[in-house]
Design a protein around this motif. Structure first.
Motif, mmCIF file in Angstrom:
data_model
loop_
_atom_site.group_PDB
_atom_site.id
_atom_site.type_symbol
_atom_site.label_atom_id
_atom_site.label_comp_id
_atom_site.label_asym_id
_atom_site.label_seq_id
_atom_site.Cartn_x
_atom_site.Cartn_y
_atom_site.Cartn_z
ATOM 1 N N GLU A 32 0.834 -1.215 0.000
ATOM 2 C CA GLU A 32 0.000 0.000 0.000
ATOM 3 C C GLU A 32 0.864 1.258 0.000
ATOM 4 O OE1 GLU A 32 -3.539 2.035 2.697
ATOM 5 O OE2 GLU A 32 -2.877 -0.033 3.070
ATOM 6 N N PHE A 33 2.018 1.178 0.663
ATOM 7 C CA PHE A 33 2.926 2.327 0.687
ATOM 8 C C PHE A 33 3.944 2.304 -0.441
ATOM 9 C CE2 PHE A 33 1.488 2.378 5.103
ATOM 10 C CZ PHE A 33 1.212 3.725 5.253
ATOM 11 N N GLY A 34 3.748 1.382 -1.361
ATOM 12 C CA GLY A 34 4.634 1.353 -2.518
ATOM 13 C C GLY A 34 5.927 0.619 -2.273
ATOM 14 N N LEU A 35 5.974 -0.224 -1.235
ATOM 15 C CA LEU A 35 7.190 -0.957 -0.903
ATOM 16 C C LEU A 35 6.975 -2.440 -1.097
ATOM 17 C CD1 LEU A 35 8.048 0.901 2.416
ATOM 18 C CD2 LEU A 35 9.028 1.319 0.170
ATOM 19 N N ARG A 61 -6.845 -1.930 -12.842
ATOM 20 C CA ARG A 61 -8.144 -1.391 -12.413
ATOM 21 C C ARG A 61 -8.206 -1.191 -10.909
ATOM 22 N NH1 ARG A 61 -12.349 -5.465 -15.134
ATOM 23 N NH2 ARG A 61 -10.760 -6.940 -14.386
ATOM 24 N N HIS A 62 -7.161 -1.589 -10.208
ATOM 25 C CA HIS A 62 -7.143 -1.459 -8.749
ATOM 26 C C HIS A 62 -6.333 -0.225 -8.362
ATOM 27 C CE1 HIS A 62 -8.901 -5.442 -8.418
ATOM 28 N NE2 HIS A 62 -7.957 -5.905 -9.251
ATOM 29 N N ASP A 63 -6.921 0.609 -7.517
ATOM 30 C CA ASP A 63 -6.260 1.846 -7.102
ATOM 31 C C ASP A 63 -4.934 1.588 -6.399
ATOM 32 O OD1 ASP A 63 -8.331 3.238 -8.165
ATOM 33 O OD2 ASP A 63 -9.296 3.729 -6.262
ATOM 34 N N ARG A 64 -4.880 0.490 -5.630
ATOM 35 C CA ARG A 64 -3.638 0.218 -4.914
ATOM 36 C C ARG A 64 -2.493 -0.055 -5.881
ATOM 37 N NH1 ARG A 64 -4.516 -3.805 -0.199
ATOM 38 N NH2 ARG A 64 -5.755 -2.012 0.427
ATOM 39 N N GLU A 65 -2.760 -0.761 -6.958
ATOM 40 C CA GLU A 65 -1.727 -1.032 -7.966
ATOM 41 C C GLU A 65 -1.288 0.264 -8.651
ATOM 42 O OE1 GLU A 65 -0.235 -3.846 -8.998
ATOM 43 O OE2 GLU A 65 -1.128 -5.046 -7.401
ATOM 44 N N LYS A 66 -2.244 1.129 -8.966
ATOM 45 C CA LYS A 66 -1.899 2.402 -9.607
ATOM 46 C C LYS A 66 -1.036 3.270 -8.692
ATOM 47 C CE LYS A 66 -6.055 2.694 -12.509
ATOM 48 N NZ LYS A 66 -7.266 3.468 -12.833
ATOM 49 N N MET A 67 -1.420 3.317 -7.427
ATOM 50 C CA MET A 67 -0.636 4.116 -6.487
ATOM 51 C C MET A 67 0.786 3.592 -6.359
ATOM 52 S SD MET A 67 -3.346 4.912 -3.425
ATOM 53 C CE MET A 67 -2.030 5.605 -2.444
ATOM 54 N N ASP A 68 0.906 2.259 -6.359
ATOM 55 C CA ASP A 68 2.236 1.667 -6.270
ATOM 56 C C ASP A 68 3.085 2.056 -7.476
ATOM 57 O OD1 ASP A 68 4.129 -0.210 -4.979
ATOM 58 O OD2 ASP A 68 3.844 -1.356 -6.820
ATOM 59 N N GLY A 69 2.502 2.002 -8.672
ATOM 60 C CA GLY A 69 3.234 2.384 -9.874
ATOM 61 C C GLY A 69 3.605 3.849 -9.878
ATOM 62 N N GLN A 97 -10.977 9.003 -9.237
ATOM 63 C CA GLN A 97 -11.784 9.424 -8.096
ATOM 64 C C GLN A 97 -10.995 9.351 -6.792
ATOM 65 O OE1 GLN A 97 -14.848 10.744 -8.426
ATOM 66 N NE2 GLN A 97 -14.450 10.537 -10.624
ATOM 67 N N ASN A 98 -9.862 8.646 -6.839
ATOM 68 C CA ASN A 98 -9.036 8.514 -5.643
ATOM 69 C C ASN A 98 -8.178 9.763 -5.491
ATOM 70 O OD1 ASN A 98 -6.684 7.797 -3.956
ATOM 71 N ND2 ASN A 98 -7.597 5.748 -3.966
ATOM 72 N N LEU A 99 -8.311 10.445 -4.370
ATOM 73 C CA LEU A 99 -7.617 11.710 -4.147
ATOM 74 C C LEU A 99 -6.104 11.540 -4.147
ATOM 75 C CD1 LEU A 99 -7.840 14.721 -3.507
ATOM 76 C CD2 LEU A 99 -7.960 14.130 -1.087
ATOM 77 N N GLU A 100 -5.605 10.473 -3.550
ATOM 78 C CA GLU A 100 -4.168 10.261 -3.482
ATOM 79 C C GLU A 100 -3.577 10.030 -4.866
ATOM 80 O OE1 GLU A 100 -2.376 10.703 -0.804
ATOM 81 O OE2 GLU A 100 -4.205 11.242 0.256
ATOM 82 N N ILE A 101 -4.311 9.293 -5.704
ATOM 83 C CA ILE A 101 -3.834 9.056 -7.060
ATOM 84 C C ILE A 101 -3.762 10.362 -7.834
ATOM 85 C CG2 ILE A 101 -4.442 7.985 -9.272
ATOM 86 C CD1 ILE A 101 -5.439 5.585 -7.770
#
Length: 703
Positions: A32-35, A61-69, A97-101
């Protein structure tokens, strides 16, 4: 027993399940933190396989994967890696729609929007929608990205966006709009933003003003008093920009001379000087600026302190400028790079106003850990602020430096003693006696430098130097440094009329060692012989000795020595005339001489050289200023201001700064300034007292 074993097995099974869940949770949180736990170099692996993996994550399609990338891309950018190839994949996520992304996408776009303006145009509609987002961070970042796209096609859209954000309820968004102004040179929007009542925004507005229209002081007239009041609440870099602007403004509207024609009706006053005197009456607005900037001398930011020092040095009368000493000395307890900049500015100020730093002489004593560039500046400052009251202690300190095993430092200390003797003739005798004792040092560098300094000092007293020159001549057998020997031969020749018995003998001994001497020494020996022959043209012994020396010089390897010998041979054979050489006494110039032509706090002053981008202060006005230009109908700005933050549109409300009027210095909180003056007048202050003082001063100012 079997029941006990079954319970133990069940317990072990539950423990294993719990351990597995904990491990899975840790791995999930790491992702989740990209590690990732598989490789410590996961972020910075640039192999093709990893690049394909990042692309896959961005298309997921998963926000967690996008954030990691996205986090992996941002990490690569921070390390200087060019990842512009992912621009199309990142732009597709700009409307997530994800603010962090969205935040991560904006950070990426801020880096590459200017390189890929055509692709950035694909998301322009999204940026426009984000300008109306509820979150101030999204609104601000959308404007930043739009203003960073250098494409004339969208310029009208960006201009509309800036005008919209100028009136945004969030101070952070208005601050971002101010940063976007210099890219489009929008003077009318700067005029609007100058009316902003938020101290969070005003620093960026002034930076934009300095960039776009730095000479439009007509826009500053109605805002002058507001800027003075907001100075204490602005951010640190905003304070620097505001102080720089108000200093330039003051030079054009208050004047620096102490001619009372500025603030009185006596237009025929002929007083003129570059400094203030006790009878100088400040304009109330001039005084307002000085009092508003005074608490910033306790800022934790050294650049702010230096900016205030620049303001006080150029604008404050001497009875106020003395307050610069302690804050500037406080900055010396910092990194050596900061020390060098501060010391360079102190040295420049000490040339014109040494009294500012005289009480702090001990703070400039050299430490064993000081590098050479710090050490030399400290020696220079000590020389500049030397007075009759502190010269005795200063000379004792310099004598300790002479004992240093560092030859360069010891030589610099001896030069400093010479500077003190030249600057204070009444101490020349004491300095000379101390330098004469150094002639018997075992350190050749100390002996050589002592001779050179003694030579300069003896030129100041040509009628009373025979005894010391004789002592120098006696030390020739022990002195081996060429420059020192050359200096002694020069002294003997220069004052040979007072050394009728000694000078010929010195020449005799010099001729014996002529062929082994250094070139610089040989030249002075030839000069010595020529001067003695000029004084005693009929002395047969001197003539023979001189002819023998010229014969030796005739075959020397150095052509300068051969030419000098040929010149004197022809001169003496044609017509021997008495040589009377009158040389001026030496005038010692500070190494910082010339720095005062630059503005205090500038890089040009530190380098002692004009650089591109340096702008000197405007010439001081000679006309009486019109104070009515600074009258502002809206003087209640401070009672309704609030600072906007990052987490939400409003962090909280700050208490208003005290108001000022024409009788500012009388209506101001007298207790606050009495305490502040006592703080500056105290000679010593501990670190705990200093920190307590900072809090005390700030609380009293805002209340």
């Amino acid at each position: 027993m079997s029941e006990y074993l079954s319970k133990a097995a069940a317990f072990a099974q539950n423990a294993a399940k719990l351990s597995k869940k904990v491990s899975e949770g840790i791995v999930e949180n790491a992702r989740e933190f990209g590690l990732e736990a598989t490789s410590s170099g996961h972020y910075f692996d640039t192999s093709e396989e990893k690049m394909r993996d990042i692309k896959r994550q961005l298309d997921s399609r998963h926000d967690r994967e996008k954030m990691d990338g996205l986090k992996r891309l941002i990490a690569m950018i921070s390390k200087g890696r060019d990842v512009s190839e992912f621009f199309p994949d990142v732009v597709k996520n700009v409307a997530s729609q994800n603010l962090e992304i969205r935040k991560l996408v904006y950070i990426y776009l801020l880096r590459y929007a200017e390189q890929e303006p055509d692709l950035a145009l694909l998301s322009i509609n999204t940026f426009q929608r984000d300008l109306a987002d509820q979150n101030q961070l999204i609104r601000a970042m959308a404007l930043r990205v739009m203003s960073g796209i250098r494409n004339h096609v969208i310029s009208p859209i960006v201009l509309l966006a800036i005008k919209k954000c100028v009136t945004d309820l969030s101070a952070y968004v208005r601050k971002t709009a101010a940063h976007a102004i210099p890219k489009y040179a929008l003077v009318d929007i700067i005029t609007t933003l100058l009316n902003d009542k938020s101290s969070f925004t005003i620093g960026s507005v002034i930076m934009a003003f300095n960039e776009v229209c730095p000479d439009r002081f007509d826009l500053i007239h109605p805002q002058y008093r507001k800027l003075c009041k907001m100075l204490i609440d602005a951010d640190e870099w905003g304070q620097i920009a505001i102080i720089g602007l108000l200093l330039r403004y003051s030079s054009q509207n208050f004047g620096k001379k102490k001619s009372e024609a500025f603030y009185s009706d006596d237009e025929n006053s002929e007083k003129s000087d570059d400094t203030f005197d006790d009878s100088f009456i400040l304009d109330p607005d001039h005084e307002l600026l000085l009092h508003s900037a005074l608490p910033l001398l306790q800022s934790r930011n050294s650049a702010v302190v230096l900016a205030v020092a620049k303001l006080y040095y150029h604008l404050a009368p001497l009875e106020e400028a003395y307050k610069l000493g302690k804050p500037l000395v406080r900055l010396l307890h910092s990194h050596r790079e900061n020390q060098y900049v501060v010391l360079a500015n102190i040295a420049t100020m000490a040339i014109q106003r040494p009294s500012l730093f005289e009480p702090h002489l001990q703070q400039f004593f050299v430490r064993s850990t000081d590098p050479a560039f710090i050490r030399n500046l400290k020696l220079e400052i000590m020389i500049l602020i030397a007075t009759e009251n502190n010269i005795t202690g200063l000379l004792r300190e310099l004598q300790e430096y002479v004992k240093s095993p560092n030859k360069e430092f010891a030589a610099a200390a001896i030069q400093a003693i010479g500077h003190c003797a030249i600057g204070m003739p009444e101490m020349a005798e004491s300095c000379l006696n101390g330098l004469m004792r150094l002639l018997w040092s075992k350190n050749d560098a100390v002996v050589a430098e002592s001779v050179v300094v003694i030579k300069r000092l003896l030129q100041l007293r040509p009628q009373d130097n025979a005894d010391m020159i004789i002592q120098l001549a006696k030390a020739l057998d022990q002195i081996t440094v060429p420059m020192a020997r050359a200096s002694i031969f020069w002294l003997v020749g220069q004052y040979s009329q007072n050394l009728e018995k000694v000078a010929p003998d010195v020449l005799r001994k010099a001729v014996k060692t002529f062929t082994t001497e250094a070139d610089v020494t040989k030249l002075q020996i030839i000069n010595l012989g020529a001067k003695l022959i000029s004084l005693h043209p009929t002395d047969n012994t001197l003539n023979l000795l001189f002819q023998y020396m010229l014969d030796l010089a005739r075959y020397d390897l150095n052509y300068d020595i051969r030419d000098r010998a040929r010149f004197f041979r022809g001169l003496i054979l044609i017509d021997i005339k008495k040589e009377n050489v009158d040389e001026k006494a030496p005038s010692e110039e500070s190494p910082s001489a010339g720095r005062d032509r630059f503005t205090i706090g500038s890089i040009a002053l530190v380098l002692n050289h004009s650089i591109p981008g340096y702008e000197p202060l405007p010439d001081w006005t000679t006309e009486k200023p019109d104070g009515s230009l600074r009258d502002n109908l809206d003087e209640t700005w401070g009672h309704n201001r609030s600072i906007k933050g990052f987490g939400s549109d409003t962090i909280g409300n700050y208490a208003p700064s005290p108001t000022f009027d024409k009788s500012f210095s009388k209506k101001r909180n007298d207790n606050y300034y009495d305490d502040l003056n006592r703080f500056y007048e105290s000679e010593e202050i501990s670190e705990d007292e200093e920190n307590t003082g900072k809090i005390y001063l700030y609380v009293h100012f805002i209340n």
